[in-house]
Design a protein around this motif. Structure first.
Motif, PDB file in Angstrom:
ATOM      1  N   UNK A 130       0.809  -1.215   0.000  1.00 52.96           N
ATOM      2  CA  UNK A 130       0.000   0.000   0.000  1.00 52.96           C
ATOM      3  C   UNK A 130       0.839   1.260   0.000  1.00 52.96           C
ATOM      4  N   UNK A 131       2.039   1.197   0.565  1.00 57.97           N
ATOM      5  CA  UNK A 131       2.865   2.388   0.654  1.00 57.97           C
ATOM      6  C   UNK A 131       4.044   2.427  -0.292  1.00 57.97           C
ATOM      7  N   UNK A 132       4.191   1.417  -1.160  1.00 53.86           N
ATOM      8  CA  UNK A 132       5.367   1.330  -2.028  1.00 53.86           C
ATOM      9  C   UNK A 132       5.090   1.938  -3.396  1.00 53.86           C
ATOM     10  N   UNK A 133       5.999   2.804  -3.822  1.00 51.12           N
ATOM     11  CA  UNK A 133       5.948   3.434  -5.145  1.00 51.12           C
ATOM     12  C   UNK A 133       7.167   2.969  -5.937  1.00 51.12           C
ATOM     13  N   UNK A 134       6.940   2.319  -7.076  1.00 47.22           N
ATOM     14  CA  UNK A 134       8.041   1.903  -7.943  1.00 47.22           C
ATOM     15  C   UNK A 134       8.350   2.983  -8.962  1.00 47.22           C
ATOM     16  N   UNK A 135       9.626   3.401  -9.036  1.00 47.55           N
ATOM     17  CA  UNK A 135      10.049   4.439  -9.978  1.00 47.55           C
ATOM     18  C   UNK A 135      11.088   3.850 -10.924  1.00 47.55           C
ATOM     19  N   UNK A 136      10.757   3.754 -12.209  1.00 48.16           N
ATOM     20  CA  UNK A 136      11.708   3.261 -13.193  1.00 48.16           C
ATOM     21  C   UNK A 136      12.539   4.441 -13.694  1.00 48.16           C
ATOM     22  N   UNK A 137      13.870   4.253 -13.726  1.00 51.62           N
ATOM     23  CA  UNK A 137      14.781   5.367 -14.005  1.00 51.62           C
ATOM     24  C   UNK A 137      15.547   5.104 -15.296  1.00 51.62           C
ATOM     25  N   UNK A 138      16.861   5.274 -15.264  1.00 51.56           N
ATOM     26  CA  UNK A 138      17.697   5.031 -16.430  1.00 51.56           C
ATOM     27  C   UNK A 138      18.818   4.084 -16.069  1.00 51.56           C
TER      28      UNK A 138
ATOM     29  N   UNK B 245       8.132   4.740 -20.544  1.00 50.64           N
ATOM     30  CA  UNK B 245       6.719   5.054 -20.795  1.00 50.64           C
ATOM     31  C   UNK B 245       5.922   3.766 -20.976  1.00 50.64           C
ATOM     32  N   UNK B 246       6.466   2.828 -21.732  1.00 52.12           N
ATOM     33  CA  UNK B 246       5.802   1.550 -21.916  1.00 52.12           C
ATOM     34  C   UNK B 246       5.657   0.806 -20.590  1.00 52.12           C
ATOM     35  N   UNK B 247       6.704   0.869 -19.743  1.00 52.70           N
ATOM     36  CA  UNK B 247       6.653   0.198 -18.445  1.00 52.70           C
ATOM     37  C   UNK B 247       5.574   0.805 -17.545  1.00 52.70           C
ATOM     38  N   UNK B 248       5.426   2.131 -17.579  1.00 48.56           N
ATOM     39  CA  UNK B 248       4.366   2.786 -16.801  1.00 48.56           C
ATOM     40  C   UNK B 248       2.991   2.269 -17.235  1.00 48.56           C
ATOM     41  N   UNK B 249       2.830   2.041 -18.527  1.00 54.21           N
ATOM     42  CA  UNK B 249       1.545   1.608 -19.066  1.00 54.21           C
ATOM     43  C   UNK B 249       1.210   0.160 -18.717  1.00 54.21           C
TER      44      UNK B 249
ATOM     45  N   UNK C  76       5.298  -0.638 -11.424  1.00 57.37           N
ATOM     46  CA  UNK C  76       5.861   0.642 -11.876  1.00 57.37           C
ATOM     47  C   UNK C  76       4.766   1.704 -11.793  1.00 57.37           C
ATOM     48  N   UNK C  77       4.960   2.679 -10.912  1.00 60.54           N
ATOM     49  CA  UNK C  77       3.986   3.758 -10.739  1.00 60.54           C
ATOM     50  C   UNK C  77       4.429   5.048 -11.416  1.00 60.54           C
ATOM     51  N   UNK C  78       5.745   5.283 -11.441  1.00 58.21           N
ATOM     52  CA  UNK C  78       6.322   6.528 -11.952  1.00 58.21           C
ATOM     53  C   UNK C  78       7.532   6.176 -12.804  1.00 58.21           C
TER      54      UNK C  78
END
Length: 309
Positions: free
Chosen positions: A37-45, A82-86, A91-93
């Motif tokens: 509930x509290x975890x945000x996944x951020x895909x970077x470079x 962008x594809x991963x976000x979709x 992946x949230x961000x």
């Protein structure tokens, strides 16, 4: 196939007295619910890029136990992000280049993208680094020569496809650290890299290296998408002797999926956005990445829709 959580619950239940099995399963389910509930996944470079370091700062400043945990994920560039976000679970961000929507839209790569992707904040501007071998002094000199433009689907490859319109280079797609060694050995003529300056990739080059950054003059065509930028001797003392090198810059964007208000995923993103704004002053002090000083939370991004919270 059973999930890891199901298998673990079954193992715990089997090892426990029958009367306590149900309690163990319930406890594990409650623990998993709190964590997710509290975890945000951020895909970077990539590991040497600015995005990964920015995401590490986000985790260091915003993590708040079960209430909010930022989980950085190494990615493969803006288009893939962008594809991963979709479509990718967890992946949230994603941190992407600001030209990615225009690129995907012009090539009809991801239908409906404008209504599905929003942005939390414009971050900072990244510079296009074009490092070339001796004897190369202009973009035109790279015609019919091998130029590394990073992995396919990366932000650098996307920008390079626009930068080299009309110049028939031989594109190569090696990881940037591999490409730098190829350039030093004379196996390629140049490498392109879109990242915030100073880039850690070039930090190990010794003084006196024959490699040099090529100037990228701003043209009316490039001005439609990019901003003017410079690379200075202070940024790269081993590579720039005196005068700054002209280049172009592209914005970095914190993008997210356009979740429907009232859903759990929307509430998680809203919690992240509130924490990011509330704790933003903490990003402006060393040893955080210096690019945070360029961020304007009120900045608007033409062609993008803002995540309302």
């Amino acid at each position: 196939m059973p999930s890891r959580r199901t298998l673990l619950a079954a193992a715990l239940a089997a090892a426990a007295p029958p009367a306590g099995a149900q309690t163990l399963v319930q406890s594990l389910n409650a623990l998993a619910a709190r964590a997710n509930a509290g975890t945000i996944g951020i895909v970077t470079g990539g590991i040497d890029g600015t995005y990964a370091r920015i995401a590490a700062d986000l985790a260091a400043v915003l993590d708040d136990g079960d209430a909010l945990r930022v989980l950085p994920i190494l990615g493969r560039g803006s288009l893939q992000n962008i594809s991963d976000i979709l479509v990718l679970r967890g992946v949230d961000i994603g941190i992407v280049q600001s030209d990615v929507l225009a690129y995907a839209r012009s090539r009809r790569l991801l239908p409906g993208l404008d209504s599905l992707i929003q942005y939390v904040a414009k971050l900072y501007d990244e510079e296009v680094h074009l490092l070339a071998a001796p004897g190369i002094s202009s973009l035109a000199d790279l015609a019919n020569k091998p130029v590394n433009i990073d992995l396919q689907g990366s932000g650098t490859a996307m920008t390079a496809s626009l930068l080299f319109e009309g110049i028939p280079i031989e594109p190569r797609h090696a990881p940037q650290d591999v490409a730098l060694e190829q350039l030093r050995r004379g196996e390629i003529a140049a490498l392109a890299y879109v990242t915030g300056k100073p880039a850690r990739l070039f930090a190990g080059l010794p003084a006196g290296t024959p490699l040099r950054f090529l100037p990228i003059p701003m043209t009316p065509r490039l001005l439609e998408t990019y901003l003017p930028g410079t690379l200075t001797p202070a940024d790269y003392p081993a590579l720039i002797a005196d005068s700054p090198v002209e280049t172009i810059a592209v914005g970095a964007v914190m993008a997210c999926y356009a979740w429907t208000p009232g859903t759990e995923r929307h509430r998680k993103l809203a919690r992240f956005a509130t924490a990011f704004e509330t704790k933003f002053p903490a990003f402006l002090h060393p040893p955080r990445h210096p690019k945070w000083r360029e961020v304007d939370l009120a900045a608007r991004l033409p062609g993008w829709t803002r995540f309302r919270p």
